[in-house]
Design a protein around this motif. Structure first.
Motif, mmCIF file in Angstrom:
data_model
loop_
_atom_site.group_PDB
_atom_site.id
_atom_site.type_symbol
_atom_site.label_atom_id
_atom_site.label_comp_id
_atom_site.label_asym_id
_atom_site.label_seq_id
_atom_site.Cartn_x
_atom_site.Cartn_y
_atom_site.Cartn_z
ATOM 1 N N LYS A 356 -8.005 -3.660 -14.725
ATOM 2 C CA LYS A 356 -8.040 -4.963 -14.066
ATOM 3 C C LYS A 356 -7.572 -4.846 -12.627
ATOM 4 O O LYS A 356 -6.772 -3.985 -12.293
ATOM 5 C CB LYS A 356 -7.136 -5.926 -14.825
ATOM 6 N N PRO A 357 -8.067 -5.738 -11.752
ATOM 7 C CA PRO A 357 -7.647 -5.696 -10.353
ATOM 8 C C PRO A 357 -6.127 -5.738 -10.249
ATOM 9 O O PRO A 357 -5.448 -6.364 -11.070
ATOM 10 C CB PRO A 357 -8.262 -6.969 -9.763
ATOM 11 N N SER A 358 -5.635 -5.067 -9.268
ATOM 12 C CA SER A 358 -4.190 -4.970 -9.146
ATOM 13 C C SER A 358 -3.795 -4.904 -7.678
ATOM 14 O O SER A 358 -4.634 -4.694 -6.807
ATOM 15 C CB SER A 358 -3.691 -3.702 -9.841
ATOM 16 N N ILE A 359 -2.523 -5.098 -7.438
ATOM 17 C CA ILE A 359 -2.007 -4.835 -6.099
ATOM 18 C C ILE A 359 -0.957 -3.731 -6.225
ATOM 19 O O ILE A 359 -0.244 -3.649 -7.219
ATOM 20 C CB ILE A 359 -1.385 -6.088 -5.447
ATOM 21 N N THR A 390 2.654 -4.828 -15.350
ATOM 22 C CA THR A 390 3.128 -3.994 -14.243
ATOM 23 C C THR A 390 3.092 -2.530 -14.661
ATOM 24 O O THR A 390 3.214 -2.201 -15.847
ATOM 25 C CB THR A 390 4.566 -4.350 -13.841
ATOM 26 N N LEU A 391 2.925 -1.673 -13.665
ATOM 27 C CA LEU A 391 2.937 -0.241 -13.944
ATOM 28 C C LEU A 391 3.832 0.476 -12.933
ATOM 29 O O LEU A 391 3.642 0.357 -11.724
ATOM 30 C CB LEU A 391 1.518 0.329 -13.868
ATOM 31 N N GLY A 392 4.813 1.181 -13.482
ATOM 32 C CA GLY A 392 5.640 2.020 -12.630
ATOM 33 C C GLY A 392 5.340 3.472 -12.939
ATOM 34 O O GLY A 392 5.438 3.899 -14.082
ATOM 35 N N SER A 404 2.608 -1.044 -9.385
ATOM 36 C CA SER A 404 1.450 -1.932 -9.234
ATOM 37 C C SER A 404 1.532 -3.090 -10.232
ATOM 38 O O SER A 404 2.147 -2.979 -11.294
ATOM 39 C CB SER A 404 0.140 -1.151 -9.427
ATOM 40 N N VAL A 405 0.917 -4.192 -9.846
ATOM 41 C CA VAL A 405 0.889 -5.388 -10.693
ATOM 42 C C VAL A 405 -0.572 -5.688 -10.990
ATOM 43 O O VAL A 405 -1.393 -5.818 -10.073
ATOM 44 C CB VAL A 405 1.548 -6.583 -9.989
ATOM 45 N N GLY A 417 -4.541 -15.740 -5.916
ATOM 46 C CA GLY A 417 -3.635 -16.627 -5.192
ATOM 47 C C GLY A 417 -2.224 -16.090 -5.046
ATOM 48 O O GLY A 417 -1.505 -16.482 -4.130
ATOM 49 N N THR A 418 -1.800 -15.208 -5.950
ATOM 50 C CA THR A 418 -0.403 -14.775 -5.907
ATOM 51 C C THR A 418 -0.204 -13.309 -5.517
ATOM 52 O O THR A 418 0.925 -12.880 -5.319
ATOM 53 C CB THR A 418 0.279 -14.965 -7.290
ATOM 54 N N ALA A 419 -1.319 -12.558 -5.421
ATOM 55 C CA ALA A 419 -1.187 -11.113 -5.167
ATOM 56 C C ALA A 419 -0.328 -10.832 -3.937
ATOM 57 O O ALA A 419 0.585 -9.988 -3.967
ATOM 58 C CB ALA A 419 -2.567 -10.474 -5.019
#
Lengths: 484, 484
Positions: A356-359, A390-392, A404-405, A417-419
């Motif tokens: 999925k898209p992430s930042i 989340t991924l660390g 990343s979230v 909206g929140t990225a």
């Protein structure tokens, strides 16, 4: 390296800007890239976020040609954006469309000028690909102690200019620590020959340090003298399951007590990342009893032939199991098995991108703050975007976690909206813990505003003062790193 | 540390310069050293060559006080010369008598602010003595990997500002490599807080690098964050006789092949130096069969508990004897014997100073050029001053040989007349071989002119541009490093 990004590439190889046209006429058309595909490749940004509006791409073949080009551009008031392998993640070699700038690719500066087996050091030109230089020095039993996923495309000049990090920094330091000397074309076209190979030198300020990590904003790095270290003759690779990041930290401490600074890499991976990697890369073999939340991929290596590394690692491993610091895991029994373990880490990157898209953020915190960072950021992300994942994972040994979230299911709009707010929050947490928001990817154009917000006035003034002193007309990569 | 130098010390603690008087009144007299002996000690140069004409000596107790002082001095147009342990060899903290300058001693900035066992790092104020900080971190099993003869008097601020080297640089690098972050009072009195403890950070240019080795010409370093490494738990010390410097180089290569980067120190000593040491230090015990021209003092160490270092060193030693790289020698059998071997090296320094007048240079050359450097310089010295004796000894592992030329018998006048020419010739040889004439002692005032002659115009311009950018009114240690 190509990406599927939407980029704006000018339709013609002939610059429409009259100054650029004049430059092309003065210097000769063969200095400029005429082939449309090749030009487009230089102007394309791998993240897709920074289409380059540069009208012309020059590819000089020598330091002298770089100097002529920079001098002629200076005379015309044309800005120059240097580019190496174009593998950057922060828009460091993108040119705003409205600027009449020249993209200067160093890719034809490809000579390995010297390998000094005594120093030991290699002098390589800026356009050399890291992997090629590694191959050349490996023939003599040496290595540049820098390990990067992009070593097949990243150039020496780009690595110097961004002060690259990677997976061996724990033991050997970042690119800055490998640079013994530089050759740089200054903004006025003069060449500074600082290609020294000395371990001790204090002839005035250490000017090379400004160009290392300078992202081409102070001059064009055309060659570098890099220290070499003997290639590892013994390598042991460990895959260990741990309770949590705090346990991973304790494990690192225990391994370093037993094995000293032979611990070369120490990567932390959250279970979620391994699962995504397995989903994305069929046939991936992961040693996993299915119960643990975090993994460590560690490597211990030495160039020494006279030390029984295997026995020492086995003994250390027995101790960490006995102490309960590691819960499960293995030691690679062969080079093939070693590669398989590293493939897991590579698969995490693939799985992360395929999902999925992430930042993502590029942060590091003091080593002891990593557990707190992971707890706080996970909570913050959950607060801002309930249902996100989340991924660390990343270089725990350097405090450099690639956090990343990822969007939750059916959550496209809320994520968009929140990225930005999530990234800002995560970066704020890193800063509060004494960390950095530009760990190993550079500032470029992406992080410029955030950097200006993060630094205090005195530090910003110092950065501006240095920039103005070395590039008074703001012609070298304007808009990267700092806004004047 | 006191020396027998003839120095010019003003007769009174009260500055006669009206600006300095005003400063003292504004800031309070207790910021200034009133005691005449203490003041004289700060103004005395240990080489005797640089009597300081500073009228007042300030000893602020905190970074805030340094900031107040620098700001007030800036307002009055008074120059500031920072000083740490006053152990420098190049007049870096001497003030020309005609300049109304303030000597700013950092000796009361004595706090160790933090020891971070995870990073691992220590944050120490500029006036802390290296040996004291070492003691504090040793209690936690760590060390700052810097070894210097002057560790009992050199301060952290001075070590940072001169980018000190020493006997462990081969493995761990120079002071620059230990600095993770700095706190600096800038020439306008603002405080830059760059006390980070990060292994990876690229938030703009790496500003701390300018102050490291900046010799106080760009600001006053008030505190430093230094990386720590685990203290060695196993140390093996070797004393070996070798045929010549080329054999010593080959020996270093062989030891590094066998033992990797566990080789921590590798010192070369010419027989003559050992003989002078024995003459000067009664009771010195030197393992010596009396036949060889050169000796190597090497140390191999590790913090690892899990590696059988002794066995590995013994095996390596057997190999180098078999290959004929070492001709004679021993491995220290106890800590007492280890100290005895290092006492030989210390005795060389004593013997050198106790003998005939000499001139020394502070050069380094690329490692592979050391043998050529020693051959060429000996010939050059003999040509300029027949009958002189030369001594090469020092940090071979860094290409950093302390080369000195000693007066022959009954040769006072001729020596005085040629000493300068000999030093210039030796330095020219170092430069021609790709070396430096300021390896680890700094530029100060002594080497300023020679440095300006050695560097090309572009490099000098860069140094001047940086100096002007950060200290536009030339108030920080004016006259050191570079003349504007």
């Amino acid at each position: 390296m190509t990406g599927s990004a939407v980029t704006t590439v000018p339709a013609s190889a002939s610059p429409t800007d009259p100054c650029l046209s004049a430059l092309s006429e003065t210097l000769g058309a063969d200095l400029f890239v005429q082939d449309e595909d090749a030009r487009a490749a230089c102007l394309r940004d791998m993240t897709g976020n920074w289409p380059s509006g540069a009208q012309a791409v020059a590819r000089p073949r020598s330091t002298a040609e770089v100097a002529r080009l920079v001098k002629a551009a200076a005379a015309q008031g044309i800005a120059i954006v240097p580019q190496g392998g174009n593998t950057g993640l922060v828009g460091g070699c993108a040119v705003p469309a409205e600027t009449p700038a020249l993209l200067l690719s160093t890719r034809r500066l490809r000579s390995i000028r010297a390998i000094d087996l005594h120093a030991p050091a290699v002098i390589a030109e800026a356009g050399c690909i890291l992997a090629e230089v590694q191959e050349a020095v490996a023939a003599h039993g040496f290595t540049i102690p820098l390990g990067l996923g992009s070593e097949g495309s990243a150039t020496i000049g780009g690595l110097v200019s961004t002060n690259a990090g990677g997976i061996r920094a724990l033991r050997h330091g970042v690119m800055r620590n490998q640079v013994l000397g530089l050759e740089v074309v200054l903004p006025d076209g003069r060449v500074w020959n600082g290609l020294r190979t000395l371990a001790k030198n204090n002839m005035g300020y250490d000017l090379k340090q400004l160009f290392i990590g300078g992202e081409g904003t102070l001059g064009v790095v055309t060659a570098a003298a890099l220290r070499l270290v003997p290639a590892s003759r013994q390598i042991e690779t460990l895959w260990l399951a741990v309770e949590d990041p705090a346990a991973a930290l304790a494990l690192l401490g225990a391994l370093r007590t037993a094995l000293g600074d032979l611990v070369t890499s120490f990567e932390l991976i959250q279970r979620r990342g391994v699962e995504w990697g397995m989903a994305a890369v069929p046939g991936l073999r992961v040693p996993d009893s299915g119960a643990h939340g975090w993994f460590v991929l560690a490597e211990v290596a030495t160039a020494a032939t006279g030390l029984p590394l295997r026995a020492a690692v086995e003994s250390a491993l027995a101790d960490v199991f006995e102490q309960g610091l590691a819960l499960d895991g293995m030691l690679a029994e062969s080079e093939a098995q070693r590669r398989e373990l590293w493939r897991i880490r590579e698969a995490v990157v693939v799985g992360k991108a395929a999902g999925k898209p992430s930042i993502s953020v590029d942060v590091a915190v003091p080593l002891g703050q990593v557990p707190a960072f992971l707890v706080e950021t996970e909570a913050a992300a959950a607060g801002l975007l309930p249902g996100c994942e989340t991924l660390g994972f990343g270089h725990l040994g350097d405090g450099n976690i690639h956090f990343s979230v990822h969007r939750g299911a059916n959550d496209t709009e809320r994520f968009a909206g929140t990225a930005g707010a999530i990234a800002a929050k995560v970066e704020a947490i890193a800063l509060r813990l004494g960390g950095t928001i530009c760990a190993e990817h550079g500032v470029g154009r992406r992080m410029r505003t955030a950097l200006a917000d993060a630094l205090d006035a005195a530090e910003l003034d110092l950065i501006r003062a240095v920039k103005r002193a070395l590039d008074p007309h703001n012609r070298m990569n304007p808009g990267a790193v700092i806004e004047l």
